[in-house]
Every structure is written in C-alpha cells, then in structure tokens.
Design a protein around this motif. Structure first.
Motif, PDB file in Angstrom:
ATOM      1  N   LEU A  32       5.873  14.860   1.201  1.00  0.00           N
ATOM      2  CA  LEU A  32       6.574  14.259   2.383  1.00  0.00           C
ATOM      3  C   LEU A  32       6.424  12.713   2.192  1.00  0.00           C
ATOM      4  N   ILE A  33       7.721  11.977   2.059  1.00  0.00           N
ATOM      5  CA  ILE A  33       7.591  10.664   1.911  1.00  0.00           C
ATOM      6  C   ILE A  33       7.766  10.076   3.467  1.00  0.00           C
ATOM      7  N   ALA A  34       6.720   9.034   3.553  1.00  0.00           N
ATOM      8  CA  ALA A  34       6.626   8.223   5.103  1.00  0.00           C
ATOM      9  C   ALA A  34       6.999   6.824   4.729  1.00  0.00           C
ATOM     10  N   THR A  35       8.025   6.439   5.672  1.00  0.00           N
ATOM     11  CA  THR A  35       8.192   5.182   5.520  1.00  0.00           C
ATOM     12  C   THR A  35       8.381   4.425   7.042  1.00  0.00           C
ATOM     13  N   LYS A  36       8.617   3.212   7.352  1.00  0.00           N
ATOM     14  CA  LYS A  36       8.647   2.824   8.609  1.00  0.00           C
ATOM     15  C   LYS A  36       9.844   1.616   8.743  1.00  0.00           C
ATOM     16  N   SER A  37      10.601   1.962   9.805  1.00  0.00           N
ATOM     17  CA  SER A  37      11.639   0.876  10.262  1.00  0.00           C
ATOM     18  C   SER A  37      11.089  -0.090  11.324  1.00  0.00           C
ATOM     19  N   GLU A  38      11.932  -0.838  11.887  1.00  0.00           N
ATOM     20  CA  GLU A  38      11.306  -1.576  12.961  1.00  0.00           C
ATOM     21  C   GLU A  38      11.031  -0.793  14.283  1.00  0.00           C
ATOM     22  N   LYS A  39      11.894   0.169  14.328  1.00  0.00           N
ATOM     23  CA  LYS A  39      11.697   1.153  15.652  1.00  0.00           C
ATOM     24  C   LYS A  39      10.761   2.113  15.560  1.00  0.00           C
ATOM     25  N   SER A  40      10.769   3.080  14.243  1.00  0.00           N
ATOM     26  CA  SER A  40       9.932   4.119  14.355  1.00  0.00           C
ATOM     27  C   SER A  40       9.343   4.524  12.834  1.00  0.00           C
ATOM     28  N   ASN A  75      14.405   1.677   4.825  1.00  0.00           N
ATOM     29  CA  ASN A  75      13.235   1.120   4.851  1.00  0.00           C
ATOM     30  C   ASN A  75      12.510   0.666   3.845  1.00  0.00           C
ATOM     31  N   LEU A  76      12.594   1.528   2.593  1.00  0.00           N
ATOM     32  CA  LEU A  76      12.031   1.051   1.386  1.00  0.00           C
ATOM     33  C   LEU A  76      12.500  -0.457   0.944  1.00  0.00           C
ATOM     34  N   ARG A  77      14.024  -0.471   1.059  1.00  0.00           N
ATOM     35  CA  ARG A  77      14.463  -1.650   0.647  1.00  0.00           C
ATOM     36  C   ARG A  77      13.836  -2.777   1.522  1.00  0.00           C
ATOM     37  N   LYS A  78      13.628  -2.673   2.847  1.00  0.00           N
ATOM     38  CA  LYS A  78      13.146  -3.397   3.510  1.00  0.00           C
ATOM     39  C   LYS A  78      11.750  -4.132   3.395  1.00  0.00           C
ATOM     40  N   ASN A  79      10.914  -3.024   3.360  1.00  0.00           N
ATOM     41  CA  ASN A  79       9.481  -3.446   3.179  1.00  0.00           C
ATOM     42  C   ASN A  79       8.772  -3.035   1.684  1.00  0.00           C
ATOM     43  N   VAL A 127       0.187  11.499   6.258  1.00  0.00           N
ATOM     44  CA  VAL A 127       0.472  12.567   7.048  1.00  0.00           C
ATOM     45  C   VAL A 127      -0.900  13.195   7.280  1.00  0.00           C
ATOM     46  N   LYS A 128      -1.599  13.154   8.467  1.00  0.00           N
ATOM     47  CA  LYS A 128      -3.002  13.523   8.572  1.00  0.00           C
ATOM     48  C   LYS A 128      -3.309  14.844   8.129  1.00  0.00           C
ATOM     49  N   GLU A 129      -2.539  15.840   8.234  1.00  0.00           N
ATOM     50  CA  GLU A 129      -2.459  17.218   7.876  1.00  0.00           C
ATOM     51  C   GLU A 129      -2.651  17.333   6.371  1.00  0.00           C
ATOM     52  N   SER A 130      -2.020  16.547   5.767  1.00  0.00           N
ATOM     53  CA  SER A 130      -1.912  16.653   4.221  1.00  0.00           C
ATOM     54  C   SER A 130      -3.235  16.376   3.645  1.00  0.00           C
ATOM     55  N   LYS A 131      -3.461  17.107   2.540  1.00  0.00           N
ATOM     56  CA  LYS A 131      -4.939  16.842   1.841  1.00  0.00           C
ATOM     57  C   LYS A 131      -4.909  16.054   0.767  1.00  0.00           C
ATOM     58  N   ILE A 132      -3.682  15.837   0.083  1.00  0.00           N
ATOM     59  CA  ILE A 132      -3.632  14.785  -1.101  1.00  0.00           C
ATOM     60  C   ILE A 132      -2.546  13.986  -0.744  1.00  0.00           C
ATOM     61  N   LYS A 133      -3.021  12.747  -0.774  1.00  0.00           N
ATOM     62  CA  LYS A 133      -1.807  11.650  -0.470  1.00  0.00           C
ATOM     63  C   LYS A 133      -2.149  10.352  -1.108  1.00  0.00           C
ATOM     64  N   PHE A 134      -1.211   9.508  -1.130  1.00  0.00           N
ATOM     65  CA  PHE A 134      -1.492   8.235  -1.873  1.00  0.00           C
ATOM     66  C   PHE A 134      -0.407   7.312  -1.414  1.00  0.00           C
ATOM     67  N   SER A 135      -0.715   5.991  -1.270  1.00  0.00           N
ATOM     68  CA  SER A 135       0.220   5.053  -0.958  1.00  0.00           C
ATOM     69  C   SER A 135       1.072   4.328  -2.188  1.00  0.00           C
ATOM     70  N   LEU A 136       2.317   3.880  -2.025  1.00  0.00           N
ATOM     71  CA  LEU A 136       2.841   3.411  -3.164  1.00  0.00           C
ATOM     72  C   LEU A 136       3.707   2.115  -2.805  1.00  0.00           C
ATOM     73  N   LYS A 137       3.806   1.363  -3.964  1.00  0.00           N
ATOM     74  CA  LYS A 137       4.554   0.084  -3.869  1.00  0.00           C
ATOM     75  C   LYS A 137       5.812   0.166  -4.682  1.00  0.00           C
ATOM     76  N   MET A 138       6.871   0.126  -3.854  1.00  0.00           N
ATOM     77  CA  MET A 138       8.197   0.093  -4.986  1.00  0.00           C
ATOM     78  C   MET A 138       8.277  -0.959  -5.644  1.00  0.00           C
ATOM     79  N   LEU A 139       8.681  -0.497  -7.155  1.00  0.00           N
ATOM     80  CA  LEU A 139       8.809  -1.836  -8.286  1.00  0.00           C
ATOM     81  C   LEU A 139      10.282  -2.178  -8.545  1.00  0.00           C
TER      82      LEU A 139
END
Lengths: 209, 209
Positions: A32-40, A75-79, A127-139
């Motif tokens: 599951l990939i999570a991102t953020k826009s200004e609104k949500s 979202n990825l392109r933005k932040n 995702v709180k329910e996810s057991k294995i997760k990591f943050s990523l920085k787009m290169l």
C-alpha cells in the motif's frame, strides 16, 4: 503444451489479453503506497514495487498515469516522499478496495477504514495495521516511452517491523508477517515455505538450511 | 514494533544490510532467463522480472553488471533476445544452482541438468522442464545511475503454457502451475490461494469470486 504466438495474441480482446500478460511475470509484491496532497492523504494498492539494490537501499515501482494511482504520482511529484506498507492476510479486502476510483480529495484511508499512523516526524502517514513498512524518498522519475508509464526510483529511509520477524542473517521473515502475494490484479495468495537454500557454488551440492 | 533508521542501517554489516533490504519489497517472481553466446547457452535465475504493461506486452528486469548475470547482459546486448521460464517446485534446486558463478563458456543447462528446448524457430532455448515460458525481444536498456544496475525492457513474443492453466478470463493460473515465489535471494515459497476479489468501485462491497 499450448502456444500463443504474438500475432494470435494481438487479435485477442483487450481485457482478456491484459489479464494474460499480467500473469506472465510471476507472483508480485503487494504494498500500500501512501502519499499526501494538500487536501487529503491518499492510499493505493500497488503490485509493481521491486527491489532495485541494497547499497544504496533503492526500490522501484511503476505508475500508470491513466490509472487510479495518478493522484499518487501527482503527490509524489509535489513533495517527493511516500510510505510503502506491506499488505497482509487480515487486511486484504481493505487493501484491494483502495484500487477503487475515489475522487482526488477523498482519503482512501477513511474510505476503506485503515488507520493513519505518523512516525518519527515523517510527513506522510503509514498504515497502522500494516506490520512491515518503510518511508521512501523519491530520487528520480523515468518515463517508459514504450507505453507511457513512469518508473519511480526511491531511496528507503526508516524501516518498521515487528521484532519477531527479523532473522539472524538480517533478512525479514515476510512469510511470518503474513505478507501477501498477488497474481494479475485481483488474485491473492498466502505463502508456504519450501525452505532456504545455501549459497550456490560450482561443483558444490546445495543444502537446505 | 522495532524501528531501524537510515543512519542505523548504514552502520550495519554490508551482507546483513543487503539481506534486510532485499526482503523489503515483498515476494518476488522466480524466472530462469536463457540467453546464448557464440560458445554456449546460458541460464540464470532472476528474481527481478516485473510486469511493465499489457499493450504492448512489456516486461522489465534488472541486471547487476557485477553479478553472475553479467554473461546474460553481454549476450542480450549482442543478439537482443532471450527466454523467460517460470521456476516451479520440482526444479527449485536446479533453478537456484544456476546462480553459481560458472565460467562464461559453460552452459548452466548442462551443469544443473535442465534440458534445452527449441520452439518455433526461436534461436534461444527454453527450459523444457518449465511449464510457463515465453520468448522476449529486448527493446531498450536503461542504466540506473544511482547504483549502476541496468533495467532491460523487453517485448513478449510467443507464450507457452499447459492447457489446463488458462482461465476463462484470460489469466494464467500460475498457482496451479506450481510457479514459485522467493523472498530475498534464497528462501523459496509455494502459494496458497486466498481468492479472487471483484473489481473495486467506490460505495460497492467487494465480492470473493
């Protein structure tokens, strides 16, 4: 054994052919990939994440701009940051439901009832329910001009996992964490371990470890 | 839940860290890639093949030039064609053994005792023991400058499969064909089907099909 030539394939119904081709690479990862826009916040299931290298720690994934993941790309392109969260057996329906075409300013977290979790000051939720997760920085974003998809190269930042899944050699037991695998776009599988094989050398017999 | 920050990770032993990172993307596909040099056929296990798109039918994979797959890259650059062959439960040891560093002019087919199979005039052999297999034509090589790996984009040519694994909707039942999946570089898994979920739409409940 049946044969399907390239010419025969090109005459098939578009959807039928898409399902056929999509099952050919083999089993795929389910994140599951999570991102953020200004609104949500946005959350989308993605089966194209792949290991790109360990040093530096890189991961790649493919985004189709005409798909429901287009918000993710924007979202990825933005932040330039996102989180990846393994989908496991207990959240398979919620994970799949994120592939529905919700309006852009609607949070799939809320719609499918998965919880946002903010960790160590990273601005994108996990995702709180996810057991294995990591943050990523787009290169970098590479346009695959052959079909208009976009390959995103990211560097892995912080990693989170349950303490009982880290093995002695450093690998994470994703089977024990009930991480899913998928064939095509909709058929989900759990795994059964066959075993771990020793490092292969010429003229040396393999051992099951 | 345990946390491993980027800074902590970078201080870890190189091999330990490699295993950790390699298990993060999730389950991976397991294919045998066959190529040909002037002197011999070559065969190598590859866990980086991924679906890139159905129309045109594209597949991608990553090759590390310093790995045992370097012969494969050389062959591909020379004649631009290869075959991919799913590894299944009955050939897991032979498949893994192809990762041993054999001399360049030695055929891994012979070394691991898998049989070459020539089909429909294609110049590269398939793996006879493999159930699902297809020929590929290389379209392009993209250098991933971030770590010196090479992404190869190929177009799928002819496809071969046992007739009892083609499903009504066009997808191939790779579970029934006993196609393997792998975590990291050495731990192999069979799959257990959870099920197939209906196409997701907002405000519509999913169904298990």
């Amino acid at each position: 054994m049946k044969t399907l030539t390239k010419n025969e394939r090109e005459k098939l119904d578009r959807r039928y052919r898409a399902k056929l081709i999509n099952s050919l690479s083999g089993f795929k990862s389910v994140n599951l990939i999570a991102t953020k826009s200004e609104k949500s916040s946005n959350l989308s299931i993605i089966s194209s994440a792949f290991h790109l290298g360990a040093d530096p720690a890189l991961m790649g994934f493919i985004i189709r701009p005409d798909s429901v993941v287009r918000g993710t790309l924007k979202n990825l392109r933005k932040n330039g940051i996102c989180t990846l969260n393994h989908a496991h057996s207990n959240i398979v329906e919620q994970a799949h439901q994120t592939s529905a075409r919700y309006p852009e300013n609607v949070s799939e977290f809320e719609q499918v009832k998965l919880n946002e979790e903010y960790l160590d000051g990273f601005e994108i939720p996990f995702v709180k329910e996810s057991k294995i997760k990591f943050s990523l920085k787009m290169l970098r974003e590479i346009v695959i001009q052959e079909n208009g998809t976009h390959m995103i190269i990211c560097e892995i930042q912080n990693i989170y996992y349950p303490k009982d899944v880290l093995l002695e050699d450093g690998s994470i037991d994703i089977h024990k964490a009930e991480t899913l695998t998928v064939s095509g776009l909709d058929t989900y599988f759990e795994t059964t371990k066959i075993g771990k094989l020793s490092y292969a050398k010429p003229d040396k017999d393999l051992e099951w470890l």
